[in-house]
Design a protein around this motif. Structure first.
Motif, PDB file in Angstrom:
ATOM      1  N   LEU A 240       0.828  -1.209   0.000  1.00 57.78           N
ATOM      2  CA  LEU A 240       0.000   0.000   0.000  1.00 57.78           C
ATOM      3  C   LEU A 240       0.864   1.261   0.000  1.00 57.78           C
ATOM      4  CD1 LEU A 240      -3.025   0.636   0.000  1.00 57.78           C
ATOM      5  CD2 LEU A 240      -2.897   0.841   2.494  1.00 57.78           C
ATOM      6  N   PHE A 241       1.957   1.228   0.734  1.00 55.08           N
ATOM      7  CA  PHE A 241       2.873   2.374   0.755  1.00 55.08           C
ATOM      8  C   PHE A 241       3.370   2.709  -0.651  1.00 55.08           C
ATOM      9  CE2 PHE A 241       4.667   2.478   5.361  1.00 55.08           C
ATOM     10  CZ  PHE A 241       3.383   2.732   5.830  1.00 55.08           C
ATOM     11  N   ARG A 242       3.562   1.666  -1.464  1.00 54.29           N
ATOM     12  CA  ARG A 242       4.075   1.890  -2.816  1.00 54.29           C
ATOM     13  C   ARG A 242       2.993   2.399  -3.761  1.00 54.29           C
ATOM     14  NH1 ARG A 242       8.027   3.522  -6.092  1.00 54.29           N
ATOM     15  NH2 ARG A 242       7.551   2.861  -8.216  1.00 54.29           N
ATOM     16  N   ILE A 243       1.817   1.801  -3.724  1.00 54.98           N
ATOM     17  CA  ILE A 243       0.806   2.150  -4.726  1.00 54.98           C
ATOM     18  C   ILE A 243      -0.023   3.370  -4.320  1.00 54.98           C
ATOM     19  CG2 ILE A 243       0.682  -0.212  -5.592  1.00 54.98           C
ATOM     20  CD1 ILE A 243      -1.877  -0.623  -4.049  1.00 54.98           C
ATOM     21  N   VAL A 244      -0.051   3.678  -3.022  1.00 56.40           N
ATOM     22  CA  VAL A 244      -0.755   4.879  -2.549  1.00 56.40           C
ATOM     23  C   VAL A 244       0.207   5.636  -1.631  1.00 56.40           C
ATOM     24  CG1 VAL A 244      -2.844   5.817  -1.488  1.00 56.40           C
ATOM     25  CG2 VAL A 244      -2.914   3.579  -2.609  1.00 56.40           C
ATOM     26  N   PRO A 245       1.110   6.431  -2.199  1.00 59.52           N
ATOM     27  CA  PRO A 245       2.152   7.085  -1.393  1.00 59.52           C
ATOM     28  C   PRO A 245       1.613   7.958  -0.263  1.00 59.52           C
ATOM     29  CG  PRO A 245       2.656   7.246  -3.734  1.00 59.52           C
ATOM     30  CD  PRO A 245       1.271   6.694  -3.632  1.00 59.52           C
ATOM     31  N   SER A 246       0.399   8.475  -0.400  1.00 61.78           N
ATOM     32  CA  SER A 246      -0.144   9.328   0.657  1.00 61.78           C
ATOM     33  C   SER A 246      -0.350   8.553   1.958  1.00 61.78           C
ATOM     34  CB  SER A 246      -1.457   9.960   0.207  1.00 61.78           C
ATOM     35  OG  SER A 246      -2.432   8.964  -0.098  1.00 61.78           O
ATOM     36  N   VAL A 247      -0.532   7.245   1.869  1.00 64.33           N
ATOM     37  CA  VAL A 247      -0.659   6.433   3.085  1.00 64.33           C
ATOM     38  C   VAL A 247       0.645   6.462   3.862  1.00 64.33           C
ATOM     39  CG1 VAL A 247      -1.072   4.120   3.994  1.00 64.33           C
ATOM     40  CG2 VAL A 247      -2.432   4.953   2.071  1.00 64.33           C
ATOM     41  N   ALA A 248       1.754   6.238   3.147  1.00 62.95           N
ATOM     42  CA  ALA A 248       3.064   6.316   3.802  1.00 62.95           C
ATOM     43  C   ALA A 248       3.318   7.715   4.327  1.00 62.95           C
ATOM     44  CB  ALA A 248       4.166   5.911   2.818  1.00 62.95           C
ATOM     45  N   GLY A 249       2.924   8.717   3.558  1.00 60.04           N
ATOM     46  CA  GLY A 249       3.120  10.091   3.991  1.00 60.04           C
ATOM     47  C   GLY A 249       2.398  10.421   5.276  1.00 60.04           C
ATOM     48  N   ALA A 250       1.256   9.778   5.485  1.00 61.43           N
ATOM     49  CA  ALA A 250       0.468  10.043   6.682  1.00 61.43           C
ATOM     50  C   ALA A 250       0.929   9.242   7.899  1.00 61.43           C
ATOM     51  CB  ALA A 250      -1.004   9.737   6.408  1.00 61.43           C
ATOM     52  N   LEU A 251       1.640   8.149   7.674  1.00 61.76           N
ATOM     53  CA  LEU A 251       1.992   7.253   8.770  1.00 61.76           C
ATOM     54  C   LEU A 251       3.459   7.314   9.184  1.00 61.76           C
ATOM     55  CD1 LEU A 251      -0.043   4.067   7.734  1.00 61.76           C
ATOM     56  CD2 LEU A 251      -0.606   5.706   9.541  1.00 61.76           C
ATOM     57  N   VAL A 252       4.336   7.480   8.224  1.00 58.88           N
ATOM     58  CA  VAL A 252       5.771   7.432   8.514  1.00 58.88           C
ATOM     59  C   VAL A 252       6.196   8.668   9.303  1.00 58.88           C
ATOM     60  CG1 VAL A 252       8.064   7.512   7.447  1.00 58.88           C
ATOM     61  CG2 VAL A 252       6.311   5.975   6.537  1.00 58.88           C
ATOM     62  N   TRP A 253       7.046   8.455  10.299  1.00 56.47           N
ATOM     63  CA  TRP A 253       7.521   9.547  11.139  1.00 56.47           C
ATOM     64  C   TRP A 253       8.346  10.543  10.335  1.00 56.47           C
ATOM     65  CZ3 TRP A 253      12.705  10.674  12.623  1.00 56.47           C
ATOM     66  CH2 TRP A 253      12.813  11.701  13.580  1.00 56.47           C
ATOM     67  N   ARG A 254       8.077  11.820  10.533  1.00 59.39           N
ATOM     68  CA  ARG A 254       8.820  12.882   9.850  1.00 59.39           C
ATOM     69  C   ARG A 254       9.542  13.785  10.837  1.00 59.39           C
ATOM     70  NH1 ARG A 254       8.822  11.509   4.378  1.00 59.39           N
ATOM     71  NH2 ARG A 254       6.828  10.470   3.964  1.00 59.39           N
ATOM     72  N   ALA A 255       8.876  14.152  11.925  1.00 61.05           N
ATOM     73  CA  ALA A 255       9.457  15.061  12.907  1.00 61.05           C
ATOM     74  C   ALA A 255       8.681  14.936  14.203  1.00 61.05           C
ATOM     75  CB  ALA A 255       9.415  16.503  12.390  1.00 61.05           C
ATOM     76  N   GLY A 256       9.246  15.500  15.259  1.00 59.84           N
ATOM     77  CA  GLY A 256       8.576  15.484  16.545  1.00 59.84           C
ATOM     78  C   GLY A 256       9.023  14.324  17.422  1.00 59.84           C
ATOM     79  N   TRP A 257       8.619  14.375  18.691  1.00 61.45           N
ATOM     80  CA  TRP A 257       9.039  13.368  19.658  1.00 61.45           C
ATOM     81  C   TRP A 257       7.910  12.446  20.101  1.00 61.45           C
ATOM     82  CZ3 TRP A 257      13.981  12.528  20.358  1.00 61.45           C
ATOM     83  CH2 TRP A 257      14.883  13.554  20.060  1.00 61.45           C
ATOM     84  N   ALA A 258       6.678  12.741  19.740  1.00 63.05           N
ATOM     85  CA  ALA A 258       5.554  11.939  20.227  1.00 63.05           C
ATOM     86  C   ALA A 258       5.635  10.503  19.725  1.00 63.05           C
ATOM     87  CB  ALA A 258       4.232  12.584  19.811  1.00 63.05           C
TER      88      ALA A 258
END
Length: 403
Positions: A240-258
């Motif tokens: 799903l991460f490959r065929i719908v990149p927005s899913v990965a964009g919403a789930l994968v950590w980008r910044a922050g400590w939470a």
């Protein structure tokens, strides 16, 4: 993040890291005080028990997310039937080679270790070993289990992929998923964690129920549920991460400590609860939470740290599958040898991990010199002279076994 050449280096780096984590995990299992393993020291270590419990929370879930991503990546470049035939060779040949050459050695080492620990008699170890290595069974699969799991997942994905163009176009699947991602917003991650916990509890209860039944079929089903069915959602999530990149964009950590704080806390809790009787549901919930959060954290870290190609990472990627195959019998052998001495567990652990890594990497360098050995242990086709027809029609080995 892809470079101009289309190579997504962070996935390569993460793949190599996860494969190498098998070494400290299995070396720590030798000294685990609450979870049984095939070759265990007579002296345990609470620190190494926690280490093995920590690593097991995310190592295989993240591994299968990466595998699913690469599966979708390569499947988009060739027909499903051609891709699946390549998977059968790429994964099936090393599996059969491992069963034939590595499993008997490991079975023999387990028998010797049991005798050294006093579980069985040293007088009969030769006879038991002779019997065990001539009577294969499901226990021979050992660390090779992920290969038939990947084969089964690949077959399922190829079948879905065959139907996907018609289904996706008629139902508008990708826009529908992207709309749901946008609608859920920050609620998507808690939803994935919740579903992961439900799935883990289902797997554990199913395995427990099937294990109470007599007969070969319930036994096979119980071992089919765990581990083979357990990691299917992670593989599909990688797809799903490959065929719908927005899913990965919403789930994968980008910044922050939470997310890092929640990931580490859940992994530590799961490690502390692992193996404690009566707390299995609580452990399952913490473990499933850590599996999701730690995987998304590691992908995010890989995005930050592996933005460009690195020859050292490429060398590890190239050797990672061989290292995984060979480190397991190496750890069995070294752990068995250390039963003859009484050194501190941490020292033994460090020596076993380092020696297993060096030995496995050395064996990889050796098999790389032989086209036949490379094919048998890595499922990679041999090089041929210009103009000649390749003997084996698999993907190029530079794409990696997980792909």
């Amino acid at each position: 993040m892809a470079t101009a050449t289309g190579r997504e280096h962070h996935w390569d780096g993460l793949r190599a890291f996860l494969m190498l984590l098998g070494i400290p995990y299995h070396a720590a299992m030798v000294y685990d005080m609450r979870t049984a393993w095939d070759v265990q020291s007579t002296v345990g270590s609470e620190a190494l028990t926690l280490l093995s419990g920590f690593l097991v929370t995310f190592r295989m879930p993240a591994f299968f997310i990466v595998a699913g991503y690469f599966a979708a990546l390569t499947l988009s470049r060739r027909p499903p039937q051609t891709w699946l035939r390549g998977r059968v060779i790429r994964l099936g040949i090393p599996f059969l080679t491992g069963l034939a050459l590595l499993s008997p050695l490991q079975i023999a080492l387990v028998d010797v270790a049991d005798a050294l620990r006093g579980i069985t008699s040293m007088d009969g170890v030769a006879a038991r070993t002779a019997f065990d290595v001539t009577h294969p069974g499901m226990h021979w699969i050992m660390h090779l289990w992920f290969l038939p799991a990947l084969l089964a997942y690949s077959a399922l994905l190829a079948a879905l992929w065959t139907m996907m163009p018609r289904t996706a176009s008629s139902l508008g699947l990708r826009p529908w998923l992207e709309a749901w991602v946008h609608r859920l917003g920050s609620g998507l991650l808690p939803l994935v964690v919740f579903l992961s916990v439900i799935w883990a509890l289902f797997i554990d209860l199913s395995h427990l129920f099937l294990s109470t039944l007599d007969g070969p079929l319930p036994y096979l089903l119980a071992h089919g549920v765990d581990p083979y069915l357990r990691y299917l959602p992670f593989f599909l999530l990688g797809v799903l991460f490959r065929i719908v990149p927005s899913v990965a964009g919403a789930l994968v950590w980008r910044a922050g400590w939470a997310l890092p704080a929640a990931a580490l806390l859940s992994a530590v809790i799961a490690a502390a609860l692992r193996g404690h009787q009566g707390l299995e549901p609580v452990h399952a919930a913490a473990d499933a939470t850590a599996a999701v959060l730690m995987s998304f954290l590691l992908i995010g870290l890989a995005l930050r740290l592996c933005r460009s190609g690195d020859a050292r990472v490429d060398a590890v990627v190239d050797a990672s599958f061989s290292i995984y195959l060979f480190h397991h019998p190496a750890i069995y052998g070294l752990a068995t040898a250390f039963l003859l001495v009484a050194w501190p567990p941490i020292i033994e652990f460090l020596l076993i991990a380092a020696a297993s890594l060096l030995l496995s990497f050395g064996l990889h360098r050796l098999i790389r010199k032989s086209s036949l050995a490379l094919f048998l242990f890595n499922g990679a086709r041999p090089k041929v002279a210009s103009g000649e027809k390749p003997i084996f029609t698999t993907e190029d080995r530079s794409q990696g076994t997980l792909r």
